[in-house]
Design an enzyme around this catalytic site. Structure first.
Site, PDB file in Angstrom:
ATOM      1  N   ARG A 180      49.442 -21.597   8.616  1.00 10.14           N
ATOM      2  CA  ARG A 180      48.071 -22.109   8.411  1.00 10.14           C
ATOM      3  C   ARG A 180      47.478 -22.561   9.747  1.00 10.14           C
ATOM      4  NH1 ARG A 180      47.348 -27.063   7.194  1.00 10.14           N
ATOM      5  NH2 ARG A 180      48.943 -27.326   5.599  1.00 10.14           N
ATOM      6  N   LYS A 208      33.443  -5.379   6.945  1.00  5.95           N
ATOM      7  CA  LYS A 208      32.528  -4.251   7.143  1.00  5.95           C
ATOM      8  C   LYS A 208      33.001  -3.383   8.322  1.00  5.95           C
ATOM      9  CE  LYS A 208      29.894  -6.211   3.925  1.00  5.95           C
ATOM     10  NZ  LYS A 208      30.374  -7.550   3.825  1.00  5.95           N
ATOM     11  N   ASP A 240      24.540 -14.092  12.396  1.00  9.10           N
ATOM     12  CA  ASP A 240      25.383 -13.209  11.593  1.00  9.10           C
ATOM     13  C   ASP A 240      25.219 -11.794  12.150  1.00  9.10           C
ATOM     14  OD1 ASP A 240      26.371 -11.426   9.713  1.00  9.10           O
ATOM     15  OD2 ASP A 240      25.666 -12.572   7.990  1.00  9.10           O
ATOM     16  N   TYR A 290      21.359 -11.851   3.490  1.00  5.21           N
ATOM     17  CA  TYR A 290      22.382 -11.385   2.553  1.00  5.21           C
ATOM     18  C   TYR A 290      22.452 -12.384   1.371  1.00  5.21           C
ATOM     19  CZ  TYR A 290      26.876 -11.118   0.372  1.00  5.21           C
ATOM     20  OH  TYR A 290      27.853 -11.085  -0.587  1.00  5.21           O
TER      21      TYR A 290
END
Ligand code: PLP
Ligand SMILES: N[C@@H](CCSC[C@H](N)C(=O)O)C(=O)O
Length: 458
Positions: free
Chosen positions: A91, A242, A217, A143
């Site tokens: 982590r 993406k 973004d 988005y």
């Protein structure tokens, strides 16, 4: 006509973009080359052109493995009772993730990059720096998931969100105040493909008395086509689901920054909340990144040919590789390519549905940036979480069809799209070919008037 070549005409000699070079910009018609492509100033010891740096890594693996192995371990043994080892718990850090993050920092022109489990996870990490009463300025075409997270923050955490048309920097200035702590930008916007002037907005935010961070973004372009940190952004994030991974086989999110204090805050949140990318997904993301240049070159060459095909048949097409895009020059001043997402309208949502459902090669699917071509209706799919009233207020056409172009043979893609248009009744067929039906042609006419207005001196 425009910027990148139509690959079906044999354009493979174009060189993938390197530092300061436009990607795939052969001018088939002898005109209409893009204005100067956006610069890319290398940091982080970048020695080669970007296409080379994407595949070039210096292995830190103890055996010199050319592909960094997946360290599938939650824990790491310490050399002494008081620690002493680089890693203790995945982590907090893992060698496969570190390898990916160093590579990301290099290609994103950042001092530091971090990787998490999804693009929304990256935005969640960023928004955790907001406090009740803080104000966020963002776009009116965003988005759907970004809009949803901001709406949640506004409802439950006392954040005030201003949605303005960020294509006009003055609109941002109009709501900027000392309470503004974040300005969140997307360019090109998803799905209306509007372009946002990152350098101008960053400057006006940083010159103001607001202590605001500019967050960009960059999912629609990827580091291959733009490095928003070079234009004054403080934080850049992307959905690695993406273009970066490119095969729709993982979820991933990446963040990049130059200010070490911002990096430390983001790392603190990732470690505290446990949203860091898994070793397996870090490995797959790293593998995907190595083919980004070649995929993007082919994808955007295909997208250019398809945008030109639709436009030449009378549809209103939104794509920054088309000269008709009202912000064509602005896009090319901040980007090295037009990307592979475009949208077009038909004037009738039912007609659009029929087109989408008639397509065979184009998969009906959300997402983009994958090797396969996809077709979708954003209002019913990726942006369905924005309620219909808000969509209407933000002028999001219900009939809009989004095409996310892959690496297939472009003639196959055009053939399949043509067949879907004919089958759905979106075109009238005449002896000299086919033409978009009247409702679609009327929209295209409005769009030409829009671009004339944008080109006119103010
Ligand atoms: C522009 C944009 N930003 C962020 C995201 C979120 O990424 P992810 O799906 O990886 O959470 C998406 C799509 O989901 C997107 O289209
Ligand atoms: N059901 C999902 C929709 C994901 S959309 C993915 C991508 N960003 C796109 O634009 O297609 C959700 O509710 O988030």
């Amino acid at each position: 006509m425009s910027t990148p070549p139509g690959p079906s005409k044999g354009s493979s000699s174009s060189k993938p973009n390197g530092v300061g070079k436009a990607i795939a910009h052969i001018d088939l018609d002898g005109h209409n080359l893009p204005p100067s492509p956006a610069p890319s100033s290398p940091r982080n010891g970048r020695k080669y052109a970007l296409a080379t740096e994407l595949v070039y890594t210096e292995s830190k693996d103890q055996y010199g493995a050319s592909s960094m192995p997946i360290y599938q371990s939650a824990t790491f043994k310490q050399t002494s009772a008081n620690g002493g080892s680089e890693y203790d718990y995945t982590r907090s850090g893992n060698p496969t993730r570190t390898h990916l993050e160093r590579h990301l920092a290099k290609i994103m022109n950042a001092n530091r990059a971090l990787a998490v489990g999804s693009g929304m996870g990256a935005l969640d990490v960023i928004t955790r720096i907001l406090r009740p009463g803080d104000e966020v300025i963002t776009g009116d075409d965003l988005y759907g998931g970004t809009n949803r997270l901001l709406a949640y923050m506004a409802k439950n955490h006392g954040i005030i969100v201003h949605h303005v048309d960020t294509t006009t920097p003055e609109r941002v200035r109009g709501v900027l105040s000392p309470k503004t702590t974040m300005v969140l930008l997307e360019t090109p916007t998803n799905p209306l493909i509007k372009i946002v002037d990152i350098p101008t907005i960053s400057k006006l935010v940083h010159d103001s008395n607001a202590q605001a961070l500019v967050v960009v973004d960059n999912t629609m372009l990827s580091p291959m086509l733009s490095n928003p940190l070079d234009f004054g952004a403080d934080i850049v994030y992307e959905s690695g689901t993406k273009y970066l991974s490119g095969h729709h086989d993982i979820m991933a999110g990446v963040l990049a920054f130059n200010d070490p204090a911002i990096g430390d805050k983001m790392f603190f949140t990732i470690n505290s909340t446990g949203c860091g990318i898994t070793p397996n997904d870090a490995f797959l993301l790293m593998r995907g990144i190595k083919t980004l240049a070649i995929r993007m070159e082919k994808q955007q060459a295909n997208a250019q040919a398809i945008a030109e095909f639709l436009e030449s048949h009378g549809f209103r097409v939104r794509y920054p590789g088309l000269k008709s895009h009202p912000q064509y020059d602005l896009h090319w001043s901040i980007s090295r390519g037009a990307g592979a997402v475009l949208s077009f309208e038909t004037g009738d949502a039912h007609l659009s549905e029929r087109i989408v459902e008639a397509a065979r090669l184009w998969g009906i699917s959300v997402s983009f940036g994958c090797v396969n071509s996809l077709i979708s209706m954003p209002c019913q799919m990726s942006h369905a979480s924005i309620d219909p009233k808000t969509r209407k207020e933000r002028q999001m056409p219900e009939d809009i069809i989004r095409l996310c172009v892959g690496i297939e043979d472009v003639d196959d893609l055009i053939d399949d799209l043509s067949r879907a248009l004919v089958q759905a009744g979106a075109v009238t067929v005449t002896l000299d070919g086919f033409h978009a039906i009247e409702s679609a042609r009327a929209l295209a006419k409005v769009s030409i008037e829009d671009s004339d207005a944008a080109a006119a001196p103010s």
